[in-house]
Scaffold this active site. Structure first.
Site, PDB file in Angstrom:
ATOM      1  N   HIS A  38       0.776  -1.240  -0.110  1.00 42.60           N
ATOM      2  CA  HIS A  38       0.132  -0.160   0.095  1.00 42.60           C
ATOM      3  C   HIS A  38       0.924   1.244  -0.111  1.00 42.60           C
ATOM      4  CE1 HIS A  38       0.979   0.818   4.229  1.00 42.60           C
ATOM      5  NE2 HIS A  38       0.884  -0.424   4.616  1.00 42.60           N
ATOM      6  N   GLU A 161      -2.654  -7.281   6.945  1.00 39.83           N
ATOM      7  CA  GLU A 161      -1.321  -6.954   7.872  1.00 39.83           C
ATOM      8  C   GLU A 161      -1.214  -8.090   9.101  1.00 39.83           C
ATOM      9  OE1 GLU A 161       1.488  -6.641   7.911  1.00 39.83           O
ATOM     10  OE2 GLU A 161       2.008  -4.513   7.777  1.00 39.83           O
TER      11      GLU A 161
END
Length: 299
Positions: A38, A161
């Protein structure tokens, strides 16, 4: 059919001895995966500004952190990079972690152009999905970001994550995301609060690597061949990449396992050597049978 003649069976150690661990596999048992971390997030900036103090990630100020203006620029730079390729990448699917910063990155990279609403084009991201002051061009957010002709985007928990302790890695309920990212497919995400995240316990390395293996099983069973994966640093550098590269030269393994920068993209060939999870069972389109009807000669 492979020959059972023991005299024809090669010894894989011979390739290792010559220092060249080559690999061959039929194309239909391979996929091309494009891994994208990201864009720069608010939490990343906070840790850098705090002199690298990772305890800042425990602050609720950065719950489900968004990407910054720089993060938007990074994502749009990836988009431009893809458009500049001589041969366009035939990406058929985007798998995205269901957190705000990865959803924003996926939309910026694979969404339509600014102001590109267009009749019949569903909006990928509404203005409510981003704080206007964080966007590189707040005026462009008036119409949101359209899907355009980009590939479908599927939210998937398996590539999120490392889970736990850090509020920035806590997923919000799907009901929060769906109105903000209307054209993203959230059908695989369970309803309600995040069932995996707790404030007291962080996912371990063996656990995130087990999740990475489950991710590979999921990818192997998909029918698509070219897949982009918009994900996170720890999933890549602590979960997925440490599973690979140990039969390769250190230079190749280090290239695979190096830390991913914000919006870095690496493309890799994924080989399903077992051949048991493939939905894509049709013949390789480039394969040609050859020979003649009933011809079983080898030479």
């Amino acid at each position: 059919m492979a020959s059972n003649d023991p005299e024809l069976r090669g010894n894989p150690d011979d390739l290792r001895k010559c220092g060249r661990p080559f690999t061959l596999a039929p194309m239909r048992h391979t996929k091309v995966l494009h891994f994208i971390r990201h864009g720069q997030g608010e939490h990343n900036v906070a840790v850098i500004g705090g002199g690298g103090d990772h305890s800042i990630y425990k602050s609720w100020d950065y719950e489900d952190a968004q990407i910054t203006k720089i993060g938007w620029d990074q994502a749009l730079a990836v988009k431009a990079h893809l458009f500049q390729q001589t041969i366009p990448l035939p990406i058929e699917l985007v798998l995205v972690s269901p957190l705000t910063r990865t959803l924003q990155t996926a939309v910026a990279v694979f969404g339509g152009e600014r102001g590109e609403g267009g009749e019949g084009r569903r909006v990928l991201m509404t203005p409510e999905a981003v704080v206007a002051s964080h966007h590189r061009d707040p005026a462009a957010m008036a119409e949101g970001i359209a899907r355009g002709a980009g590939p479908p985007i599927l939210a998937y928990e398996g590539c999120r994550e490392m889970i736990g302790v850090h509020p920035c890695d806590r997923r919000r309920p799907v009901d929060h995301y769906q109105p903000r990212f209307p054209a993203v497919d959230f059908s695989l995400i369970p309803k309600g609060e995040d069932p995996h995240w707790t404030e007291s316990r962080r996912e371990t390395y063996p656990e995130i690597q087990a999740r990475a293996r489950a991710f590979l099983e999921f990818v192997a069973a998909r029918p698509e061949t070219h897949i982009a994966v918009v994900t996170h640093s720890a999933f890549l550098s602590r979960g997925l990449m440490p599973l690979f590269g140990y039969d390769y030269d250190d230079s190749v393994r280090n290239e695979m396992q190096a830390h991913f920068d914000n919006c870095e993209m690496r493309s890799m060939l994924f080989v399903d050597g077992a051949g048991v999870n493939r939905v894509r069972q049709e013949e390789d389109p480039l394969w040609f049978k050859g020979g003649t009807e009933g011809d079983e000669a080898y030479f």
